[in-house]
Enzyme design. Structure first.
Site, short mmCIF file in Angstrom:
data_model
loop_
_atom_site.label_atom_id
_atom_site.label_comp_id
_atom_site.label_asym_id
_atom_site.label_seq_id
_atom_site.Cartn_x
_atom_site.Cartn_y
_atom_site.Cartn_z
N ALA A 66 1.03 -1.14 -0.08
CA ALA A 66 0.03 0.10 -0.02
C ALA A 66 1.04 1.34 -0.03
O ALA A 66 1.93 1.15 0.27
CB ALA A 66 -0.80 0.06 1.06
N GLY A 109 0.49 -4.96 0.74
CA GLY A 109 -0.61 -5.21 0.01
C GLY A 109 -0.31 -5.57 -1.48
O GLY A 109 -1.01 -6.06 -2.05
N GLU A 112 -0.41 -9.49 -0.89
CA GLU A 112 -1.93 -9.66 -0.82
C GLU A 112 -2.74 -9.60 -2.16
O GLU A 112 -3.77 -10.33 -2.53
CB GLU A 112 -2.59 -8.55 0.09
CG GLU A 112 -2.07 -8.90 1.52
CD GLU A 112 -2.60 -7.70 2.43
OE1 GLU A 112 -2.46 -6.55 2.12
OE2 GLU A 112 -2.70 -8.12 3.65
N GLU A 132 4.57 -5.10 7.26
CA GLU A 132 3.61 -4.46 7.93
C GLU A 132 3.84 -3.97 9.41
O GLU A 132 3.85 -2.89 10.00
CB GLU A 132 2.09 -4.64 7.89
CG GLU A 132 1.44 -4.23 6.48
CD GLU A 132 1.58 -5.59 5.44
OE1 GLU A 132 2.57 -6.62 5.95
OE2 GLU A 132 0.85 -5.61 4.57
N1 CAA Z 1 4.65 3.22 -0.63
C1 CAA Z 1 5.20 4.27 -1.07
N2 CAA Z 1 6.28 4.56 -1.73
C2 CAA Z 1 7.14 3.49 -1.82
C3 CAA Z 1 6.72 2.22 -1.31
C4 CAA Z 1 5.36 2.00 -0.53
N3 CAA Z 1 5.06 0.90 -0.09
N4 CAA Z 1 7.72 1.08 -1.34
C5 CAA Z 1 8.76 2.13 -2.18
N5 CAA Z 1 8.09 3.45 -2.19
C6 CAA Z 1 9.01 4.49 -2.89
C7 CAA Z 1 10.22 4.73 -2.06
O1 CAA Z 1 9.89 5.64 -1.06
C8 CAA Z 1 11.15 5.57 -2.92
O2 CAA Z 1 10.72 6.61 -3.30
P1 CAA Z 1 11.45 8.02 -3.70
O3 CAA Z 1 12.53 7.56 -4.79
O4 CAA Z 1 10.89 9.03 -4.06
O5 CAA Z 1 12.33 7.90 -2.33
C9 CAA Z 1 10.96 4.46 -4.18
O6 CAA Z 1 9.77 3.89 -4.07
C10 CAA Z 1 11.94 3.41 -4.46
O7 CAA Z 1 12.15 2.78 -3.04
P2 CAA Z 1 13.54 2.72 -2.08
O8 CAA Z 1 14.40 3.62 -2.58
O9 CAA Z 1 13.14 2.17 -1.07
O10 CAA Z 1 14.04 1.36 -2.89
P3 CAA Z 1 15.01 0.33 -2.15
O11 CAA Z 1 15.38 -0.85 -3.31
O12 CAA Z 1 15.97 0.96 -1.56
O13 CAA Z 1 14.16 -0.66 -1.34
C11 CAA Z 1 11.85 -1.73 -0.72
C12 CAA Z 1 12.76 -1.29 -1.75
C13 CAA Z 1 12.89 -2.80 0.27
C14 CAA Z 1 10.91 -2.28 -1.28
C15 CAA Z 1 11.66 -0.77 0.12
O14 CAA Z 1 11.07 0.45 -0.73
C16 CAA Z 1 10.38 -0.53 1.12
O15 CAA Z 1 10.61 -1.24 2.22
N6 CAA Z 1 9.06 -0.37 0.71
C17 CAA Z 1 8.11 -0.73 1.63
C18 CAA Z 1 7.89 -1.85 1.75
C19 CAA Z 1 6.74 -1.87 2.77
O16 CAA Z 1 6.69 -1.70 4.04
N7 CAA Z 1 5.26 -2.48 2.25
C20 CAA Z 1 4.27 -2.61 3.13
C21 CAA Z 1 3.09 -1.25 2.97
S1 CAA Z 1 1.73 -1.36 4.02
C22 CAA Z 1 0.71 -2.22 3.42
O17 CAA Z 1 0.91 -2.90 2.19
C23 CAA Z 1 -0.63 -2.07 4.25
C24 CAA Z 1 -1.56 -3.36 4.00
O18 CAA Z 1 -1.27 -4.55 3.71
C25 CAA Z 1 -2.93 -2.94 4.41
#
Ligand code: CAA
Length: 258
Positions: A66, A109, A112, A132
């Site tokens: 998400a 998500g 999911e 999460e």
């Molecule tokens: N939401 C918004 N933006 C996101 C994102 C997310 N879930 N995942 C990555 N991005 C964005 C980053 O902010 C970054 O943007 P900028 O270039 O503007 O800074 C861009 O995508 C590239 O990401 P990274 O620079 O972080 O890339 P990386 O290769 O260093 O890391 C990653 C990759 C490990 C996937 C890391 O981006 C990460 O940990 N992302 C989040 C993963 C996460 O926690 N997902 C769960 C979300 S909560 C959910 O899904 C809720 C639900 O079920 C109800």
């Protein structure tokens, strides 16, 4: 379709590839993206020329979850009014078989969403996770329920509580992924699987999908009874006559979806 569409649709009948298109944000599932996705999928689901849908992300990420920025701004009641649950339900209720083509990150998500598809074809680069709890929330679209049913409590607890990612091979061994394919051919292989699926009788596919999904939700006895009734229904289709006759006549069947 505008170039800045959040979801791209590429028809190659009888299949279609639907691509999440926020590559710079690793296809984070923002509200606008989810809304567009559900609309496109609903249109395709009503189209009899489409017999299987491939849902893909980019090579780097199927979807990294998400949209965290969006969630950081939202209160609990905003989440309630956003009607997220209805969107996820709409995906679950699609008739057309849905193949998730997963390369790279498939998190939160994103995982999911992949699990809401009927099967997952994964590149050897794929990484699956539910991170999460590291954000102070929990999975909210099936990550604790579908994942546990798919891979069992021990591994689901590991993934959900530790935030560890499963690579494609481990995910396949655990039962999350149907097929692991070579990195460079991930999308082509997913399309190949979709064409295999699309070649079968559409009515039977719809009933078979319903029957397999029922196995998650009922007792064995009720599930078997439901399966039997769906078999009788399949027997009543023109496609069943065609399929059985074509086999006897040693020719390829020509299914009409009736
Ligand atoms: N939401 C918004 N933006 C996101 C994102 C997310 N879930 N995942 C990555 N991005 C964005 C980053 O902010 C970054 O943007 P900028 O270039 O503007 O800074 C861009 O995508 C590239 O990401 P990274 O620079 O972080 O890339 P990386 O290769 O260093 O890391 C990653 C990759 C490990 C996937 C890391 O981006 C990460 O940990 N992302 C989040 C993963 C996460 O926690 N997902 C769960 C979300 S909560 C959910 O899904 C809720 C639900 O079920 C109800």
């Amino acid at each position: 379709m505008s170039a800045d569409a959040l979801v791209l649709v590429e028809r190659d009948e009888p299949i279609v590839v639907v691509t999440l298109n926020r590559p710079k944000q690793l296809n984070a599932l923002s509200e606008p993206l989810m809304e567009e996705l559900v609309e496109r999928l609903a249109e395709l689901d009503r189209d009899p020329a489409i017999r299987c849908i491939v849902l893909a992300g980019s090579e780097r990420a199927f979807a990294a979850g998400a949209d965290i920025g969006e969630m950081a701004e939202a209160g609990a009641i905003d989440m309630l009014y956003a009607r997220r649950v209805e969107r996820w339900d709409a995906i679950r209720k699609l008739w057309t078989p849905l193949v998730a083509a997963v390369s790279g990150f498939c998190l939160g998500g994103g995982n999911e969403l992949a699990m809401s598809c009927d099967l997952i074809v994964a590149s050897e680069t794929a990484k699956f996770g539910q991170p999460e709890t590291g954000l102070g929330i929990i999975p909210g679209a099936g990550g604790t329920q579908r994942l546990t049913r798919a891979i069992g409590k021990a591994k689901a607890m590991d993934v959900v509580l530790s935030g560890r990612f499963l690579d494609a091979r481990e995910a396949e061994r655990a039962g999350l992924v149907a097929r692991v394919v070579a990195r460079e051919a991930w999308l082509e292989e997913a399309k190949h699987v979709a064409r295999e699926i699309a070649a079968k009788a559409p009515v039977a596919q719809r009933l078979a999908k319903e029957a397999v999904n029922r196995a998650y939700e009922t007792t064995l006895e009720l599930g078997l009874e439901h399966e039997r009734r769906l078999l009788y229904l399949a027997f009543a289709s023109d496609d069943a006559r065609e399929g059985l006759t074509a086999f006897a006549e040693k020719r390829d069947p020509d299914f009409q979806g009736r």
